[in-house]
Design a protein around this motif. Sequence first.
Motif, PDB file in Angstrom:
ATOM      1  N   GLY A  65      86.359  21.671  -1.950  1.00  0.00           N
ATOM      2  CA  GLY A  65      85.476  22.245  -3.090  1.00  0.00           C
ATOM      3  C   GLY A  65      85.320  21.495  -4.556  1.00  0.00           C
ATOM      4  N   ARG A  66      85.243  19.895  -4.215  1.00  0.00           N
ATOM      5  CA  ARG A  66      84.722  19.420  -5.342  1.00  0.00           C
ATOM      6  C   ARG A  66      83.343  18.904  -4.635  1.00  0.00           C
ATOM      7  N   TYR A  67      82.143  18.054  -5.320  1.00  0.00           N
ATOM      8  CA  TYR A  67      81.229  18.393  -5.167  1.00  0.00           C
ATOM      9  C   TYR A  67      81.056  16.544  -5.675  1.00  0.00           C
ATOM     10  N   ARG A  68      79.909  15.658  -4.244  1.00  0.00           N
ATOM     11  CA  ARG A  68      79.305  14.212  -4.745  1.00  0.00           C
ATOM     12  C   ARG A  68      78.327  14.143  -4.362  1.00  0.00           C
ATOM     13  N   PRO A  69      77.417  13.897  -5.287  1.00  0.00           N
ATOM     14  CA  PRO A  69      76.297  13.291  -4.535  1.00  0.00           C
ATOM     15  C   PRO A  69      75.825  13.263  -3.296  1.00  0.00           C
ATOM     16  N   HIS A  70      74.684  13.791  -3.256  1.00  0.00           N
ATOM     17  CA  HIS A  70      74.530  14.108  -1.525  1.00  0.00           C
ATOM     18  C   HIS A  70      72.778  13.560  -0.605  1.00  0.00           C
ATOM     19  N   GLU A  71      72.771  12.438  -0.210  1.00  0.00           N
ATOM     20  CA  GLU A  71      70.866  12.147   0.247  1.00  0.00           C
ATOM     21  C   GLU A  71      70.487  13.242   1.348  1.00  0.00           C
ATOM     22  N   ASP A  72      71.424  13.759   2.237  1.00  0.00           N
ATOM     23  CA  ASP A  72      70.849  14.503   2.473  1.00  0.00           C
ATOM     24  C   ASP A  72      72.068  15.890   3.341  1.00  0.00           C
TER      25      ASP A  72
END
Length: 226
Positions: A65-72
């Motif tokens: 339920g958490r978010y981090r940046p993603h390249e793809d």
Amino acid sequence: MDIPVDDQPAAHWRPSDEDVAEEVAFRRLYGEWAALDPAGLAAFMAAYDAEWWVVGGWAIDAFTGRYRPHEDIDLVIWRRDLPLFREMVGERHHVWSVGSGALRPVDDTWPEPHAEAGQVWLRDHALAPWFLDCILAENADGLWVSRRDPDHVVPLAEVTWVAGDGIRYMRPEVVLHHKARLDRPKDRADLEVVWPLLGAAEQDWLRDAVRRSQADHPWLHGTMEG
């Protein structure tokens, strides 16, 4: 580097300067990316009449339920279903097989991925950014086969789950088993955020799976120690 900006301050990982430099070098070599997010992927795959699921960092986010940046975003389909996937894509986008640094179109001239390809990438045309990385999963008599442990052969339902967004994701302990080989900062960050949320059985499974792959893996002497 055009990694989506996290609008939630609780992100558990952000790319370092070294990560950004590595991504810039990658894109200079292979081209720009403008990847879909899970909602965009679900819309893209709406007409695909076969099994598909998501692995990697987005699968971790769906579980925590958490978010981090993603390249793809890492879509997975069965390799056997690539013709069906191509039929769904049609003439809208170009499909390229990717592996060992080599790219080759998947089209009527080359209907099969090249020999070293484990995935396909999609883009609209040569000047457009790539938007989807599609991994080709192997099966044994219809069962899912792990790329990290050829003895791990089970029904797909045992290693995936369906989240509230309706998307099927790889179970987090299986994602982490795959991530352990690379052991990048973002992989260690994913381990840190997932580990306390796993049940005892899942923790034991992951610990044993990593130990079988690498008896002295650093994760075994840190977060997973026990």
